[in-house]
Design a protein around this motif. Sequence first.
Motif, mmCIF file in Angstrom:
data_model
loop_
_atom_site.group_PDB
_atom_site.id
_atom_site.type_symbol
_atom_site.label_atom_id
_atom_site.label_comp_id
_atom_site.label_asym_id
_atom_site.label_seq_id
_atom_site.Cartn_x
_atom_site.Cartn_y
_atom_site.Cartn_z
ATOM 1 N N HIS A 8 6.328 11.294 -10.450
ATOM 2 C CA HIS A 8 5.841 12.663 -10.590
ATOM 3 C C HIS A 8 4.326 12.720 -10.787
ATOM 4 C CE1 HIS A 8 10.019 13.835 -10.732
ATOM 5 N NE2 HIS A 8 10.214 12.947 -11.699
ATOM 6 N N GLY A 9 3.640 11.679 -10.315
ATOM 7 C CA GLY A 9 2.185 11.691 -10.340
ATOM 8 C C GLY A 9 1.546 10.963 -11.498
ATOM 9 N N GLY A 10 2.342 10.494 -12.454
ATOM 10 C CA GLY A 10 1.775 9.834 -13.609
ATOM 11 C C GLY A 10 1.132 8.500 -13.271
ATOM 12 N N GLN A 11 -0.051 8.245 -13.800
ATOM 13 C CA GLN A 11 -0.785 6.977 -13.726
ATOM 14 C C GLN A 11 -1.200 6.553 -12.326
ATOM 15 O OE1 GLN A 11 0.567 3.654 -16.090
ATOM 16 N NE2 GLN A 11 1.730 4.962 -17.461
ATOM 17 N N GLY A 12 -0.968 7.358 -11.323
ATOM 18 C CA GLY A 12 -1.406 6.996 -9.980
ATOM 19 C C GLY A 12 -0.523 5.939 -9.340
ATOM 20 N N ALA A 13 -0.952 5.475 -8.153
ATOM 21 C CA ALA A 13 -0.208 4.460 -7.403
ATOM 22 C C ALA A 13 -1.193 3.436 -6.853
ATOM 23 C CB ALA A 13 0.581 5.104 -6.265
ATOM 24 N N TRP A 14 -0.768 2.162 -6.803
ATOM 25 C CA TRP A 14 -1.684 1.111 -6.344
ATOM 26 C C TRP A 14 -0.889 -0.168 -6.047
ATOM 27 C CZ3 TRP A 14 -1.162 2.515 -11.470
ATOM 28 C CH2 TRP A 14 -0.867 1.511 -12.381
ATOM 29 N N ALA A 15 -1.611 -1.187 -5.619
ATOM 30 C CA ALA A 15 -1.128 -2.569 -5.482
ATOM 31 C C ALA A 15 0.110 -2.713 -4.595
ATOM 32 C CB ALA A 15 -0.861 -3.173 -6.865
ATOM 33 N N PRO A 16 0.055 -2.296 -3.320
ATOM 34 C CA PRO A 16 1.203 -2.521 -2.443
ATOM 35 C C PRO A 16 1.227 -3.940 -1.877
ATOM 36 C CG PRO A 16 -0.521 -1.418 -1.222
ATOM 37 C CD PRO A 16 -1.029 -1.566 -2.640
ATOM 38 N N CYS A 17 2.399 -4.418 -1.520
ATOM 39 C CA CYS A 17 2.544 -5.656 -0.762
ATOM 40 C C CYS A 17 3.753 -5.515 0.146
ATOM 41 C CB CYS A 17 2.659 -6.880 -1.669
ATOM 42 S SG CYS A 17 4.130 -6.909 -2.709
ATOM 43 N N LEU A 18 3.792 -6.304 1.206
ATOM 44 C CA LEU A 18 4.787 -6.107 2.258
ATOM 45 C C LEU A 18 5.553 -7.396 2.527
ATOM 46 C CD1 LEU A 18 5.588 -3.784 4.309
ATOM 47 C CD2 LEU A 18 4.180 -5.017 5.966
ATOM 48 N N LEU A 19 6.856 -7.263 2.730
ATOM 49 C CA LEU A 19 7.721 -8.374 3.108
ATOM 50 C C LEU A 19 8.494 -7.973 4.360
ATOM 51 C CD1 LEU A 19 9.182 -11.118 2.498
ATOM 52 C CD2 LEU A 19 10.828 -9.773 1.158
ATOM 53 N N VAL A 20 8.505 -8.835 5.363
ATOM 54 C CA VAL A 20 9.285 -8.586 6.575
ATOM 55 C C VAL A 20 10.538 -9.445 6.513
ATOM 56 C CG1 VAL A 20 9.317 -8.677 9.092
ATOM 57 C CG2 VAL A 20 7.197 -8.072 7.886
ATOM 58 N N ARG A 21 11.706 -8.795 6.526
ATOM 59 C CA ARG A 21 12.985 -9.502 6.455
ATOM 60 C C ARG A 21 13.999 -8.827 7.363
ATOM 61 N NH1 ARG A 21 12.256 -14.305 4.612
ATOM 62 N NH2 ARG A 21 14.427 -14.492 3.929
ATOM 63 N N GLN A 22 14.675 -9.635 8.160
ATOM 64 C CA GLN A 22 15.797 -9.172 8.979
ATOM 65 C C GLN A 22 15.442 -7.933 9.796
ATOM 66 O OE1 GLN A 22 19.157 -8.820 6.280
ATOM 67 N NE2 GLN A 22 19.118 -10.999 5.778
ATOM 68 N N GLY A 23 14.233 -7.953 10.365
ATOM 69 C CA GLY A 23 13.820 -6.880 11.248
ATOM 70 C C GLY A 23 13.356 -5.617 10.556
ATOM 71 N N PRO A 41 11.418 0.508 9.555
ATOM 72 C CA PRO A 41 11.744 -0.361 10.696
ATOM 73 C C PRO A 41 10.557 -1.168 11.200
ATOM 74 C CG PRO A 41 11.563 1.914 11.403
ATOM 75 C CD PRO A 41 11.477 1.929 9.910
ATOM 76 N N GLY A 42 9.343 -0.819 10.796
ATOM 77 C CA GLY A 42 8.147 -1.532 11.214
ATOM 78 C C GLY A 42 7.002 -1.219 10.279
ATOM 79 N N PRO A 43 5.881 -1.930 10.393
ATOM 80 C CA PRO A 43 4.769 -1.735 9.456
ATOM 81 C C PRO A 43 4.145 -0.346 9.523
ATOM 82 C CG PRO A 43 4.140 -3.169 11.275
ATOM 83 C CD PRO A 43 5.616 -3.003 11.365
ATOM 84 N N ALA A 44 4.314 0.369 10.628
ATOM 85 C CA ALA A 44 3.762 1.722 10.741
ATOM 86 C C ALA A 44 4.690 2.781 10.161
ATOM 87 C CB ALA A 44 3.456 2.046 12.203
ATOM 88 N N GLY A 45 5.874 2.370 9.687
ATOM 89 C CA GLY A 45 6.807 3.304 9.088
ATOM 90 C C GLY A 45 7.764 3.901 10.103
ATOM 91 N N PRO A 46 8.430 5.000 9.704
ATOM 92 C CA PRO A 46 8.310 5.685 8.417
ATOM 93 C C PRO A 46 9.032 4.921 7.292
ATOM 94 C CG PRO A 46 10.015 6.719 9.726
ATOM 95 C CD PRO A 46 9.394 5.681 10.611
ATOM 96 N N PHE A 47 8.406 4.898 6.114
ATOM 97 C CA PHE A 47 8.985 4.239 4.959
ATOM 98 C C PHE A 47 9.822 5.238 4.161
ATOM 99 C CE2 PHE A 47 5.670 1.223 5.949
ATOM 100 C CZ PHE A 47 6.232 0.000 5.609
ATOM 101 N N ARG A 48 10.984 4.791 3.736
ATOM 102 C CA ARG A 48 11.849 5.599 2.882
ATOM 103 C C ARG A 48 11.969 4.905 1.526
ATOM 104 N NH1 ARG A 48 14.388 9.645 5.494
ATOM 105 N NH2 ARG A 48 14.411 9.578 7.787
ATOM 106 N N ALA A 49 11.558 5.603 0.483
ATOM 107 C CA ALA A 49 11.565 5.022 -0.856
ATOM 108 C C ALA A 49 12.973 4.977 -1.428
ATOM 109 C CB ALA A 49 10.654 5.824 -1.779
ATOM 110 N N VAL A 50 13.263 3.899 -2.152
ATOM 111 C CA VAL A 50 14.509 3.783 -2.885
ATOM 112 C C VAL A 50 14.514 4.818 -4.004
ATOM 113 C CG1 VAL A 50 15.919 2.214 -4.280
ATOM 114 C CG2 VAL A 50 14.697 1.358 -2.278
ATOM 115 N N GLN A 51 15.677 5.316 -4.367
ATOM 116 C CA GLN A 51 15.794 6.459 -5.278
ATOM 117 C C GLN A 51 15.324 6.177 -6.698
ATOM 118 O OE1 GLN A 51 16.886 9.757 -4.459
ATOM 119 N NE2 GLN A 51 16.392 8.857 -2.467
ATOM 120 N N GLU A 52 15.379 4.922 -7.124
ATOM 121 C CA GLU A 52 14.979 4.546 -8.477
ATOM 122 C C GLU A 52 13.953 3.422 -8.410
ATOM 123 O OE1 GLU A 52 15.924 6.121 -11.110
ATOM 124 O OE2 GLU A 52 17.459 7.381 -10.160
#
Length: 237
Positions: A8-23, A41-52
Amino acid sequence: MAQVPWWHGGQGAWAPCLLVRQGRCILYFVADGQIGQAVAPGPAGPFRAVQEPFIARGDYDCLPIDPSVFVDDDDVPYLLWGNGRSYMGRLSPDGLCLEEGSVRSAVPDNFREAITVCRRGDTYYASWSENDTRDPSYRVRWSSAPSLDGPWTAPQVLIKADHAKGILATGHHCITRVPGRDDWIVAYHRFAKDGRGDGCHREIVFAPLDFDDDGAMVQVRPQVGSYWYPAQELVTP
């Protein structure tokens, strides 16, 4: 922010890293002082965030920030994270969860955050940041071992400030190998040199990472500006 259900916007967002597994591409990131996960499905997205949160505040005895990914030569992936105490856990083959009983922790030297691991031949290298990111003396140390279980060598400085050049707070890095070659590059951030540099106004720089004949990492000497191997040398024959 609207794409991450638990943030909900608290403390901002930072420090991403990426893993490619099983396509699929799996993004680990920090938001609100917790580690999230998103899949695409690829590095350009679209990314869907896990619910928790993937690693929530209170799951472990540390502030769960600064994730990094290490994939060993046997293709087993690991996730590392932590602030004040470092953690490493083996990921499932699809990268979507931590394998039960695999998480281990340590406090290497004056560890603060940004733990990462790489492997060169039969040697493992752990490196991390010490001091606070807003401290001009923020810097990187490293240690090596014959396996992830150790024993680890005495920590050495990898990158530190050069006050004479006005280069301060050299920390939170990542290390990568040029594909097909024994050439290595380290990226890190430091105070921006635009007159307002501090822990929130930074610049990202790249530098060659060298090794001595005995396998020790050679201390990086920060330069004004960013530098790396010439582009033609990065092309794999």
